[in-house]
Write an enzyme that holds these catalytic residues in place. Structure first.
Site, mmCIF file in Angstrom:
data_model
loop_
_atom_site.group_PDB
_atom_site.id
_atom_site.type_symbol
_atom_site.label_atom_id
_atom_site.label_comp_id
_atom_site.label_asym_id
_atom_site.label_seq_id
_atom_site.Cartn_x
_atom_site.Cartn_y
_atom_site.Cartn_z
ATOM 1 N N SER A 60 -5.869 -3.211 -4.080
ATOM 2 C CA SER A 60 -6.526 -2.931 -2.803
ATOM 3 C C SER A 60 -8.033 -3.012 -2.998
ATOM 4 C CB SER A 60 -6.151 -1.531 -2.319
ATOM 5 O OG SER A 60 -7.077 -1.136 -1.331
ATOM 6 N N HIS A 71 -4.768 -7.025 -1.391
ATOM 7 C CA HIS A 71 -4.481 -6.102 -0.294
ATOM 8 C C HIS A 71 -5.790 -5.713 0.392
ATOM 9 C CE1 HIS A 71 -1.956 -3.024 1.677
ATOM 10 N NE2 HIS A 71 -3.011 -2.227 1.564
ATOM 11 N N ASP A 100 -7.538 -3.516 3.370
ATOM 12 C CA ASP A 100 -7.338 -2.356 4.235
ATOM 13 C C ASP A 100 -8.312 -2.366 5.399
ATOM 14 O OD1 ASP A 100 -5.208 -0.817 2.936
ATOM 15 O OD2 ASP A 100 -6.593 -0.767 1.237
ATOM 16 N N MET A 127 -9.565 -0.640 8.734
ATOM 17 C CA MET A 127 -9.529 0.684 9.382
ATOM 18 C C MET A 127 -10.516 0.721 10.547
ATOM 19 S SD MET A 127 -9.414 3.147 6.062
ATOM 20 C CE MET A 127 -8.438 2.712 4.610
ATOM 21 N N HIS A 133 -3.563 -5.133 5.778
ATOM 22 C CA HIS A 133 -2.948 -3.891 6.238
ATOM 23 C C HIS A 133 -3.796 -3.335 7.377
ATOM 24 C CE1 HIS A 133 -1.888 0.547 4.961
ATOM 25 N NE2 HIS A 133 -1.431 0.241 6.148
ATOM 26 N N MET A 173 -4.790 -0.783 9.856
ATOM 27 C CA MET A 173 -4.704 0.626 10.246
ATOM 28 C C MET A 173 -5.579 0.781 11.475
ATOM 29 S SD MET A 173 -4.860 2.059 6.382
ATOM 30 C CE MET A 173 -5.475 0.485 5.800
ATOM 31 N N MET A 197 4.140 3.937 3.290
ATOM 32 C CA MET A 197 2.916 4.597 2.811
ATOM 33 C C MET A 197 3.277 5.813 1.954
ATOM 34 S SD MET A 197 0.411 2.774 3.791
ATOM 35 C CE MET A 197 -0.883 3.857 3.175
ATOM 36 N N GLY A 250 -7.703 6.896 -3.465
ATOM 37 C CA GLY A 250 -7.825 8.023 -4.386
ATOM 38 C C GLY A 250 -7.093 9.291 -3.990
ATOM 39 N N ASP A 309 2.209 1.926 -0.980
ATOM 40 C CA ASP A 309 0.738 1.915 -0.960
ATOM 41 C C ASP A 309 0.210 3.348 -0.954
ATOM 42 O OD1 ASP A 309 -1.958 1.407 -0.481
ATOM 43 O OD2 ASP A 309 -1.650 0.614 1.548
ATOM 44 N N GLY A 335 -5.401 0.723 -5.627
ATOM 45 C CA GLY A 335 -6.851 0.578 -5.522
ATOM 46 C C GLY A 335 -7.545 1.194 -6.715
HETATM 47 C C1 DX5 Z 1 -5.058 3.882 2.122
HETATM 48 C C2 DX5 Z 1 -4.978 2.405 1.847
HETATM 49 C C3 DX5 Z 1 -4.633 2.052 0.455
HETATM 50 C C4 DX5 Z 1 -5.626 2.544 -0.562
HETATM 51 C C5 DX5 Z 1 -4.898 2.850 -1.820
HETATM 52 O O1 DX5 Z 1 -5.247 4.078 3.459
HETATM 53 O O2 DX5 Z 1 -4.012 1.808 2.698
HETATM 54 O O3 DX5 Z 1 -4.399 0.659 0.316
HETATM 55 O O4 DX5 Z 1 -6.628 1.631 -0.843
HETATM 56 O O5 DX5 Z 1 -5.786 3.427 -2.707
HETATM 57 P P1 DX5 Z 1 -5.309 4.198 -4.004
HETATM 58 O O6 DX5 Z 1 -4.514 3.204 -4.834
HETATM 59 O O7 DX5 Z 1 -6.572 4.587 -4.643
HETATM 60 O O8 DX5 Z 1 -4.463 5.343 -3.555
HETATM 61 ZN ZN ZN Z 2 -3.349 -0.309 2.322
#
Ligand code: DX5
Ligand code: ZN
Length: 230
Positions: free
Chosen positions: A22, A47, A49, A51, A80, A82, A151, A159, A189, A211
């Site tokens: 990610s 990947h 993200d 948002m 992805h 969101m 998820m 993190g 994820d 990520g």
């Molecule tokens: C969270 C994202 C993930 C995120 C994962 O909303 O969809 O893709 O980057 O990050 P880690 O691997 O650090 O949990």
């Molecule tokens: Zn994601």
């Protein structure tokens, strides 16, 4: 290899489990280098993200940046979304180079329409649920999708800690897929590290997103091997 259909034949690795770094945890001031580094470290998908500050309490990037990432990247872009009202933006994401577009059941007002829109614009379609949304809500669509994203954190930030109720969803989705003969890949994820990666692999996942575990590691190739476990 239930994830193979998401990657062009010449870019497929031989592994059962695919790894999708990610970019949320990458150093965006060196995006080109970061993408090249994970690609040569053995990543299978990138990947991305997206948002919107409404569906999730954070903002990232949109089609403009994805268009730039598409020029830097060789691997498929696993996008992805969101965001609320994904239908307003799906064509723009695909035009910007998104290969897979995943939308949330909690965000779409009309999943049949929105999944169809992704397909009609030439994208692979993914459907995602948050940790507190029952798998049941995806059931009607499992014959129509390419990817089921389960998820393992509440979306919004990298993190966070892994929510282990996802494990049962993975195995239930896998059993249901085998029983019905469907072809979607199962992706997880959030909160992935070498330990949680093993747990989701044992449950039967096909694609693991990570990520922090990759981009905060000193050795991306090692991190990817540890997540893949192969
Ligand atoms: C969270 C994202 C993930 C995120 C994962 O909303 O969809 O893709 O980057 O990050 P880690 O691997 O650090 O949990
Ligand atoms: Zn994601």
């Amino acid at each position: 290899m239930n994830w193979w259909q998401l990657v062009p034949i010449e870019k497929r690795s031989k592994y059962n489990v695919a790894v999708a770094p990610s970019l949320l945890s990458a150093d965006f001031s060196r995006l080109g280098e970061e993408i090249a580094a994970v690609e040569s470290a053995g990543a299978d998908l990138l990947h991305l993200d997206v948002m919107d500050g409404h569906f999730v309490p954070n903002l990232t990037f949109g089609p403009l940046i994805i268009e730039a990432i598409n020029r830097l990247a060789n691997l498929p872009l696993d996008t992805h979304l969101m965001i609320d009202h994904p239908d307003r933006y799906i064509p723009r994401f695909i035009d910007s180079g998104a290969d897979i577009v995943t939308i949330h059941v909690e965000a779409s007002e009309d999943l049949t329409r929105d999944l169809k829109m992704i397909k009609e614009h030439g994208g692979k379609c993914g459907l995602s649920i948050n940790p507190d949304t029952p798998l049941e809500r995806t059931k009607r669509f499992l014959d129509k999708i390419d990817l089921l994203l389960l998820m393992s954190v509440f979306p919004g930030f990298g993190g966070q800690e892994f929510v282990d109720t996802v494990l049962e969803k993975i195995s239930t989705a896998r059993d249901f897929r085998e029983k019905e003969g469907f072809g979607f890949a199962i992706q997880v994820d959030g909160g992935i590290n070498p330990d949680t990666a093993k747990r989701v692999r044992d449950a039967g996942v096909d694609i693991i997103v990570a990520g922090t575990a990759i981009f905060r590691s000193p050795d991306y190739a090692r991190a990817i091997v540890d997540i893949r476990g192969q």
